[in-house]
Design a protein around this motif. Structure first.
Motif, PDB file in Angstrom:
ATOM      1  N   GLU A  12      87.051  40.064  99.781  1.00 32.13           N
ATOM      2  CA  GLU A  12      86.114  40.928 100.493  1.00 32.13           C
ATOM      3  C   GLU A  12      85.151  40.128 101.360  1.00 32.13           C
ATOM      4  O   GLU A  12      84.568  40.667 102.305  1.00 32.13           O
ATOM      5  N   ARG A  13      84.970  38.867 101.034  1.00 34.71           N
ATOM      6  CA  ARG A  13      84.064  38.020 101.807  1.00 34.71           C
ATOM      7  C   ARG A  13      84.786  37.217 102.894  1.00 34.71           C
ATOM      8  O   ARG A  13      84.152  36.504 103.666  1.00 34.71           O
ATOM      9  N   ALA A  14      86.082  37.326 102.934  1.00 33.31           N
ATOM     10  CA  ALA A  14      86.888  36.530 103.865  1.00 33.31           C
ATOM     11  C   ALA A  14      87.100  37.283 105.176  1.00 33.31           C
ATOM     12  O   ALA A  14      86.943  38.499 105.241  1.00 33.31           O
ATOM     13  N   THR A  23      80.422  44.364 115.130  1.00 34.98           N
ATOM     14  CA  THR A  23      81.077  43.136 114.681  1.00 34.98           C
ATOM     15  C   THR A  23      81.205  43.124 113.164  1.00 34.98           C
ATOM     16  O   THR A  23      82.264  42.790 112.609  1.00 34.98           O
ATOM     17  N   TYR A  24      80.128  43.512 112.477  1.00 34.69           N
ATOM     18  CA  TYR A  24      80.162  43.552 111.009  1.00 34.69           C
ATOM     19  C   TYR A  24      81.130  44.624 110.506  1.00 34.69           C
ATOM     20  O   TYR A  24      81.742  44.469 109.444  1.00 34.69           O
ATOM     21  N   GLU A  25      81.278  45.694 111.256  1.00 34.98           N
ATOM     22  CA  GLU A  25      82.238  46.729 110.861  1.00 34.98           C
ATOM     23  C   GLU A  25      83.666  46.198 110.951  1.00 34.98           C
ATOM     24  O   GLU A  25      84.503  46.497 110.086  1.00 34.98           O
ATOM     25  N   CYS A  26      83.941  45.419 111.996  1.00 29.89           N
ATOM     26  CA  CYS A  26      85.280  44.839 112.136  1.00 29.89           C
ATOM     27  C   CYS A  26      85.525  43.739 111.115  1.00 29.89           C
ATOM     28  O   CYS A  26      86.657  43.586 110.623  1.00 29.89           O
ATOM     29  N   GLU A  27      84.491  42.961 110.817  1.00 35.94           N
ATOM     30  CA  GLU A  27      84.601  41.850 109.871  1.00 35.94           C
ATOM     31  C   GLU A  27      83.490  41.975 108.834  1.00 35.94           C
ATOM     32  O   GLU A  27      82.459  41.303 108.904  1.00 35.94           O
ATOM     33  N   PRO A  28      83.671  42.853 107.841  1.00 38.21           N
ATOM     34  CA  PRO A  28      82.600  43.107 106.862  1.00 38.21           C
ATOM     35  C   PRO A  28      82.256  41.905 105.997  1.00 38.21           C
ATOM     36  O   PRO A  28      81.168  41.871 105.400  1.00 38.21           O
ATOM     37  N   GLY A  29      83.135  40.916 105.905  1.00 32.15           N
ATOM     38  CA  GLY A  29      82.818  39.731 105.120  1.00 32.15           C
ATOM     39  C   GLY A  29      81.899  38.763 105.826  1.00 32.15           C
ATOM     40  O   GLY A  29      81.392  37.817 105.215  1.00 32.15           O
ATOM     41  N   LEU A  30      81.659  38.969 107.107  1.00 29.91           N
ATOM     42  CA  LEU A  30      80.813  38.080 107.894  1.00 29.91           C
ATOM     43  C   LEU A  30      79.367  38.122 107.400  1.00 29.91           C
ATOM     44  O   LEU A  30      78.777  39.197 107.271  1.00 29.91           O
ATOM     45  N   ALA A  31      78.815  36.944 107.100  1.00 31.74           N
ATOM     46  CA  ALA A  31      77.450  36.872 106.567  1.00 31.74           C
ATOM     47  C   ALA A  31      76.447  37.383 107.591  1.00 31.74           C
ATOM     48  O   ALA A  31      76.508  37.038 108.767  1.00 31.74           O
ATOM     49  N   ARG A  32      75.515  38.189 107.127  1.00 31.10           N
ATOM     50  CA  ARG A  32      74.495  38.746 108.024  1.00 31.10           C
ATOM     51  C   ARG A  32      73.315  37.799 108.208  1.00 31.10           C
ATOM     52  O   ARG A  32      72.401  38.108 108.978  1.00 31.10           O
ATOM     53  N   SER A  33      73.343  36.685 107.535  1.00 25.92           N
ATOM     54  CA  SER A  33      72.230  35.732 107.650  1.00 25.92           C
ATOM     55  C   SER A  33      72.326  34.862 108.890  1.00 25.92           C
ATOM     56  O   SER A  33      71.328  34.278 109.333  1.00 25.92           O
ATOM     57  N   ARG A  56      79.247  31.329 107.730  1.00 22.94           N
ATOM     58  CA  ARG A  56      79.747  32.621 108.193  1.00 22.94           C
ATOM     59  C   ARG A  56      80.455  33.425 107.091  1.00 22.94           C
ATOM     60  O   ARG A  56      80.370  34.654 107.056  1.00 22.94           O
ATOM     61  N   PHE A  57      81.188  32.754 106.199  1.00 21.55           N
ATOM     62  CA  PHE A  57      81.927  33.441 105.142  1.00 21.55           C
ATOM     63  C   PHE A  57      81.702  32.748 103.795  1.00 21.55           C
ATOM     64  O   PHE A  57      82.648  32.270 103.167  1.00 21.55           O
ATOM     65  N   PRO A  58      80.456  32.693 103.335  1.00 19.74           N
ATOM     66  CA  PRO A  58      80.164  31.989 102.079  1.00 19.74           C
ATOM     67  C   PRO A  58      80.853  32.647 100.887  1.00 19.74           C
ATOM     68  O   PRO A  58      80.906  33.873 100.776  1.00 19.74           O
ATOM     69  N   GLY A  59      81.408  31.809 100.020  1.00 17.78           N
ATOM     70  CA  GLY A  59      82.028  32.307  98.800  1.00 17.78           C
ATOM     71  C   GLY A  59      83.383  32.953  98.990  1.00 17.78           C
ATOM     72  O   GLY A  59      83.942  33.518  98.042  1.00 17.78           O
ATOM     73  N   ALA A  60      83.955  32.858 100.184  1.00 13.88           N
ATOM     74  CA  ALA A  60      85.236  33.529 100.431  1.00 13.88           C
ATOM     75  C   ALA A  60      86.416  32.772  99.859  1.00 13.88           C
ATOM     76  O   ALA A  60      87.368  33.371  99.353  1.00 13.88           O
ATOM     77  N   ALA A  61      86.376  31.446  99.939  1.00 16.05           N
ATOM     78  CA  ALA A  61      87.538  30.641  99.558  1.00 16.05           C
ATOM     79  C   ALA A  61      87.117  29.429  98.753  1.00 16.05           C
ATOM     80  O   ALA A  61      85.961  28.978  98.806  1.00 16.05           O
TER      81      ALA A  61
END
Length: 424
Positions: free
Chosen positions: A293-295, A173-183, A346-351
């Motif tokens: 990159e975080r989006a 999942t993280y490979e498909c969506e690398p901006g996804l927060a791991r926390s 899920r996407f902190p700091g993206a937008a």
């Protein structure tokens, strides 16, 4: 044949183009000043062909009360509920409890979605449309083992129906969506690989522009007030006076297509119809990206808040909530706060969510879930409405099916699950 299409949202404009390409003369009547200003204006940005499901779900019925009690829950209802809301809920419960109906409707909607994907590919290949469109798929997250089991059940049905998908573990999942927060909590995900994204408003206006170039006439700021009929056949639409008070001549046509979304209910009495759709309210935030990159790369649906995040070029759209409040257009700050909270998890700091454009709109939801596509009581009246949260997703297919029906052809998808008469 001259065909009048009522409504210039994404459903009406795609229908107009499908009819025009078949050689019909088409006139589109729209009460607002442009195409795509209602439900099509700022929806989720998803063309979720393989991620569709009926509104009347037994699982949703079980979750409804707990969701209503949660402060950030995805289901909201104005209290006290109106009579229209109560009628809609009772009908929803009846359809949800009908044995086998949910599964049959879901399969029918997935078939419609698969056909719509084909129709959209044709549209994009034949028109130069600027709508931030992409085909990066949709990912639905699972934060618990129970949620993951639900995704596995969905995957089994997709496999049976030949719809491309992937079951992902957390690392995939993280490979498909690398901006996804791991926390955040994550047990896995389901990726429907051929789902699409884009700005529905821009798409709708692009289709309308293409239609006009092909000779389709659009009558904006024009309201339908009634019909002229002879026995079982419609002859014309009566129209309200223009802005200056001057009367308008009735609009004669050989056939009529109702694509008016949530306004379709208002036309029911004119057309001797029962259109039991309800304006299910939703909210969105559209924000410029700060750190791409975080989006999300495409669309990600968070199972905790039932909020979707979609990349639209240099923007991100966040959408959520199913609210039963009639046509209340207010945007409470607490709804927007939940959307921001969900996306920050899920996407902190993206937008830049502080400068986001807020929007609310109404999805024309039928009490069972499938849209209404088919012939009306009069022999030259056709319906293409009630698509709920999947208006853009289904629009390309529904347009082709309506055109096939009008021209007396066998439809590419069986229309029985979508027939208007199912509510009689």
């Amino acid at each position: 044949m001259h065909i009048a299409v009522i409504g210039a949202g994404v459903v009406g404009t795609t229908t107009a183009r499908a009819l025009s390409l078949r050689g019909h003369k088409v006139t589109v009547i729209e009460r607002l000043g442009q195409a795509g200003l209602e439900t099509s204006r700022a929806n989720a940005g998803q063309r979720s062909y393989g991620s569709v499901y009926p509104w009347a779900s037994p699982a949703m019925i079980k979750k409804a009360l707990p969701w209503l009690m949660q402060r950030d829950g995805p289901l909201k209802m104005h209290m006290p509920p109106s009579l229209a809301t109560l009628r809609f809920l009772v009908a929803t419960w009846r359809y949800a409890m009908t044995p086998g109906l949910f599964d049959a409707n879901k399969r029918a909607m997935l078939r419609l979605g698969a056909y719509s994907r084909e129709c959209f590919q044709s549209l994009e290949e034949n028109l130069e449309l600027d709508f931030d469109g992409d085909r990066g798929g949709l990912i639905e997250l699972a934060s618990s083992e129970k949620d993951l089991q639900g995704l596995q059940t969905n995957a089994a049905l997709l496999h049976e129906m030949g719809i491309a998908h992937q079951l992902l573990d957390p690392e995939e999942t993280y490979e498909c969506e690398p901006g996804l927060a791991r926390s955040g909590p994550l047990k896995g995900a389901l990726r429907v690989t051929e789902d699409g994204t884009g700005d529905c408003h821009r798409f709708t206006q692009g289709i309308a522009k293409a239609c006009e170039a092909e000779g389709v006439r659009f009558l904006y700021e024009t309201e339908v007030t009634g019909v002229v009929r002879e026995q079982d056949r419609l002859c014309a639409l009566t129209l309200a006076a223009n802005a200056s008070g001057a009367p308008r001549e009735p609009l004669d046509a050989d056939a009529f297509v109702l694509c008016a979304g949530t306004d379709s209910n208002e036309f029911a009495s004119h057309f001797r119809l029962r259109v039991p759709s309800y304006p299910v309210k939703g909210y969105s935030l559209t924000a410029p990206l700060i750190d791409p990159e975080r989006a999300p790369r495409s669309t990600v649906v968070d199972d905790l808040y039932k909020v979707a995040a979609t990349r639209l070029g240099t923007r991100m759209r966040v959408t959520g909530f199913v609210e039963l409040a009639g046509y209340n257009r207010q945007i409470p700050e607490r709804r927007l706060a939940t959307l921001r909270k969900a996306i920050d998890s899920r996407f902190p700091g993206a937008a830049d969510l502080k400068s986001a454009e807020a929007w609310t709109g109404f999805r024309p939801m039928t009490p069972d879930g499938p849209p209404i596509i088919g012939a009306g009581r009069e022999r030259n009246l056709y319906l293409n409405t009630g698509h709920g949260t999947f208006g853009w997703t289904f629009s390309a297919a529904a347009a082709q099916l309506t055109a096939q029906l009008i021209d007396g052809e066998k439809t590419a998808v069986p229309l029985k699950p979508f027939r208007p008469q199912r509510f009689d």
